[in-house]
Motif scaffolding. Structure first.
Motif, PDB file in Angstrom:
ATOM      1  N   THR A 210     -45.563  40.205 -50.460  1.00 64.02           N
ATOM      2  CA  THR A 210     -45.361  41.158 -49.370  1.00 64.02           C
ATOM      3  C   THR A 210     -46.171  40.747 -48.145  1.00 64.02           C
ATOM      4  O   THR A 210     -47.190  40.048 -48.251  1.00 64.02           O
ATOM      5  N   ILE A 211     -45.748  41.243 -46.996  1.00 60.23           N
ATOM      6  CA  ILE A 211     -46.401  40.924 -45.731  1.00 60.23           C
ATOM      7  C   ILE A 211     -47.793  41.536 -45.641  1.00 60.23           C
ATOM      8  O   ILE A 211     -48.626  41.127 -44.829  1.00 60.23           O
ATOM      9  N   PHE A 212     -48.075  42.525 -46.510  1.00 60.75           N
ATOM     10  CA  PHE A 212     -49.378  43.195 -46.477  1.00 60.75           C
ATOM     11  C   PHE A 212     -50.511  42.280 -46.954  1.00 60.75           C
ATOM     12  O   PHE A 212     -51.676  42.644 -46.872  1.00 60.75           O
ATOM     13  N   SER A 213     -50.167  41.109 -47.447  1.00 59.90           N
ATOM     14  CA  SER A 213     -51.183  40.153 -47.904  1.00 59.90           C
ATOM     15  C   SER A 213     -51.780  39.356 -46.756  1.00 59.90           C
ATOM     16  O   SER A 213     -52.646  38.511 -46.971  1.00 59.90           O
TER      17      SER A 213
ATOM     18  N   PHE B 185     -47.341  34.130 -45.116  1.00 63.34           N
ATOM     19  CA  PHE B 185     -46.512  33.234 -44.320  1.00 63.34           C
ATOM     20  C   PHE B 185     -46.710  31.762 -44.687  1.00 63.34           C
ATOM     21  O   PHE B 185     -45.775  30.975 -44.619  1.00 63.34           O
ATOM     22  N   LYS B 186     -47.926  31.395 -45.092  1.00 62.48           N
ATOM     23  CA  LYS B 186     -48.208  29.962 -45.249  1.00 62.48           C
ATOM     24  C   LYS B 186     -48.388  29.493 -46.687  1.00 62.48           C
ATOM     25  O   LYS B 186     -48.414  28.280 -46.937  1.00 62.48           O
TER      26      LYS B 186
END
Length: 451
Positions: free
Chosen positions: A240-243, A248-249
């Protein structure tokens, strides 16, 4: 003296030693540089076994100025990618150290952080062509000093993979090898070969894909293209983006970590040729016949053993699976199951291999398998570790249906074939699997007629 004082003293001594040796380090920038934008500047840092931890800045015009730069040795270039925050790559020291431990080479870190550190990705992409021109002129100078271009290996990460390709194209494909670790996709996808890496850029091009649905390149680019876990969603990476930034990388950077373990042979991952990841997972691509006696290629540094075979095949797309943490390599088994239920059963199988105080697990749950009376169902099991001597095996059957009645799977025969070692398969006959109930048994060597 307190422990932290010992550490501080040690660090201080290390700094003084480095200064005394006039070590040159990778350019360390920060986010402010990236926001303002940086103009391209190429620095070539030389490491050899004589100066393994102390980089020496190479001259672009005077190769004889550096006594450790021995052109009779092979030369490896490491080329990093986009650096949106300006910081040095966190994998750089490990990659340098392990390559030098493995081989007596000239190792040149191509520091183009001035040019890669820019919030404007399009500017960094533009700089890849300029960086390649600079590097190709340096290599041409090496050739004038009798360096063998066939012994040059370029390891390019992300944008660095395409820089390697541009260098190779300028030099008419004369360099020995390009290893591309998750070549960048944005601004390169859909472009012709002259505008990206391709297999004609070196005598041998091997490519690893780990993030084809975001930062990486989806299509094959080399003589052999490895797709780790299908090339997307690497295990152990955030979902999830919450990490934060790692979301992203992580998939993109995993390419370097996977390659690192192949240099010191911590891990060996056999890869199987297949047209799709689904077919691979379904166990439809477990044959290595096309590679002859050499068998299926292994991913990473040692793939050169298959060079001649792969050049004859022209382009090969292969798949392998990994763990979510180091050691990343998994152990592969073919599992053949025959049942004698009258009705067709659909479901998932979890297998455990028990050895001497160790256990390996494989859960085959990417899609429901079809089990049919007296018909062999082939499964592909990826275990998290290798059990040298299997003492016991545990099986568990599940349908995933919470509200439906529990089923039983009447197994006439289960056969486990190790795909990395040439050894006789393990079998068991007449097992009753109750849904979600684990059954443990001692396997026996299969009868000859069964395999």
């Amino acid at each position: 003296m307190f422990p932290w004082q010992h550490l501080a003293l040690l660090l201080l001594i290390t700094v003084h030693i480095c200064k005394a040796q006039d070590c040159d380090e990778f350019t360390d920038l920060d986010i402010s540089h990236a926001i303002i934008g940086t103009n391209l500047k190429i620095r070539l840092l030389l490491y050899t076994r004589e100066n393994g931890t102390c980089g020496k800045l190479l001259s672009h015009t005077n190769l004889t100025a550096h006594p450790h730069f021995n052109l009779s040795r092979p030369t490896t270039f490491i080329i990093h990618g986009y650096r949106p925050t300006g910081s040095p790559p966190n994998w750089l020291f490990s990659l340098t150290e392990q390559l030098l431990e493995r081989e007596d080479i000239n190792l040149i870190v191509v520091d183009w952080n001035y040019g890669a550190a820019n919030v404007n990705y399009f500017k960094a992409v533009e700089n890849t062509h300029k960086a390649a021109q600079n590097l190709s002129e340096f290599i041409e100078l090496m050739a004038k000093h009798n360096a063998n271009l066939s012994s040059i290996h370029m390891i390019g990460v992300s944008l660095g993979a395409h820089i390697s390709g541009f260098v190779g194209a300028i030099l008419s494909g004369s360099i020995g090898r390009i290893t591309a670790l998750d070549p960048a996709g944005p601004q390169f996808t859909g472009t012709p070969p002259e505008d990206r890496l391709d297999s004609s850029d070196a005598q041998f091009v091997d490519v690893l894909h780990t993030d084809i649905d975001a930062l990486g390149f989806r299509e094959p680019l080399g003589h052999i293209d490895f797709y780790a876990n299908g090339g997307t969603d690497q295990p152990g990476c955030p979902k999830t983006i919450f990490s934060g930034g790692s979301y992203f990388k992580c998939d993109h950077q995993r390419s370097v970590l996977l390659y690192l373990e192949t240099i010191n042979r911590t891990c060996t991952s056999k890869a199987f040729p297949c047209s799709s990841y689904k077919d691979f997972q379904d166990g439809n691509c477990l044959s290595c016949e096309k590679f002859g006696a050499a068998g299926c290629p292994v991913f990473g540094h040692d793939v050169m053993r298959w060079k001649d075979i792969l050049l004859n095949l022209r382009q090969t797309k292969v798949f392998f699976t990994t763990n979510g943490v180091s050691p990343f390599c998994m152990t592969n088994y073919r599992v053949d199951v025959m049942i004698w239920n009258e009705d067709v059963r659909w479901g998932y199988i979890t297998i455990k291999l028990h050895g001497n105080d160790e256990e390996a697990v494989a859960t085959i749950d990417h899609s429901a398998a079809k089990f049919q009376k007296f018909k062999e169902t082939r499964l592909f099991a990826n275990f998290d570790k290798d059990i040298g001597s299997v003492k016991k095996v545990s099986l568990q059957f599940s349908t995933g249906n919470v509200f439906k009645p529990k089923y039983k799977l009447r197994v006439l025969r289960v056969r486990l074939t190790h795909l990395e070692r040439d050894e006789r398969p393990l079998c068991r006959y007449d097992i009753l699997l109750k849904e979600n109930k684990e059954v443990t048994f001692r396997p026996i060597l299969c009868e000859e007629s069964n395999f």
